[in-house]
Scaffold this motif. Structure first.
Motif: not given
Length: 261
Positions: A147, A151, A153, A156, A212-217, A240, A244
């Protein structure tokens, strides 16, 4: 006789230590046997041409093809035509080579029986939740520190691939365009695939950690456990943004409906 000598660790961290950023680093084989093992390690990364193997190892195309022909004859490797997007320049597209399931099996899983026995005992003592907890702590340990850094994608995903490769998974990232625009995270080797056949929690918690780490499905498209040549996870780049926009649209719609009422 195994293609590679068995390794002394359950995770087989010594199987592959290759990362896309250092793929131009030459590897100088000492003997014919070392050359064959080096080629097998490159085949673990997934489809690769004879020319690319020759460049990486510093040997002639004829020498590479001799080893590839022997691996194919033994049923340990296979060749396939290049996809359209892989063709660069003029001339016939070069064939891509990779290990077969039989060739991958010969890499050896020295401690699989012990690991499976330990996991069975863990399930007997602590139940399914204990197995899931162990599996999640294991992947969290592999991805610790991922992490930290830019930031976006893509960056990461590259850090996830680097961490997995260090743990023996020979992982690469590939951008994908079109209807499934995003990044494909491909693990070309799984040092615990034989254990994961009985304990899918290892795969499930891995996918959860990626999300969780990538912050997306993220979505699994293929797995070595199911007989595929790699564990492929699709990471949508525009998900993402779409979420939004949907949230804003719903909020605007609710506001208009309230005003109309």
């Amino acid at each position: 006789m195994p293609l590679l000598e068995p390794f002394a660790e359950f995770r087989h961290n010594g199987v592959v230590k290759i990362h896309p950023e250092i793929e131009s680093t030459p590897v100088v084989p000492v003997s014919d046997g070392h050359t064959r093992r080096a080629i097998i390690q490159l085949l673990l990364e997934g489809p690769i041409t004879a020319g690319q193997i020759g460049e990486r190892l510093g040997i002639s195309a004829a020498g590479v093809r001799r080893h590839l022909d022997a691996l194919i004859e033994a049923g340990d490797a296979q060749a396939s035509a290049a996809a359209t997007w892989q063709h660069h320049g003029r001339g016939r597209p070069a064939k891509r080579y990779r290990l077969t399931s039989a060739g991958r099996a010969k890499l050896g899983h020295t401690y699989d029986d012990l690991a499976v026995a330990a996991m069975r005992q863990l399930r007997e003592i602590g139940g399914d939740e204990a197995v899931r907890t162990f599996a999640r702590r294991r992947i969290d340990s592999i991805l610790s520190g991922v992490s930290e850094g830019p930031e976006n994608l893509e960056a990461k995903a590259d850090r996830v691939a680097t961490a997995l490769t260090k743990a023996g998974y020979a992982t690469t990232t590939t951008p994908v365009s079109g209807p499934i625009h995003g990044i494909q995270l491909c693990q070309h080797h799984c040092p615990v695939s034989h254990v994961a056949e009985e304990f899918p929690e290892l795969c499930e918690t891995e996918r959860e950690a990626f999300a969780e780490i990538l912050g997306t499905h993220v979505q699994r498209l293929a797995t070595i456990v199911n007989g595929d040549c790699a564990c492929t996870t699709h990471v949508p780049l525009d998900k993402p943004v779409m979420l939004r926009r949907t949230a804003r649209t719903e909020a605007t719609t609710t506001t208009h409906q309230g005003a109309s009422t």
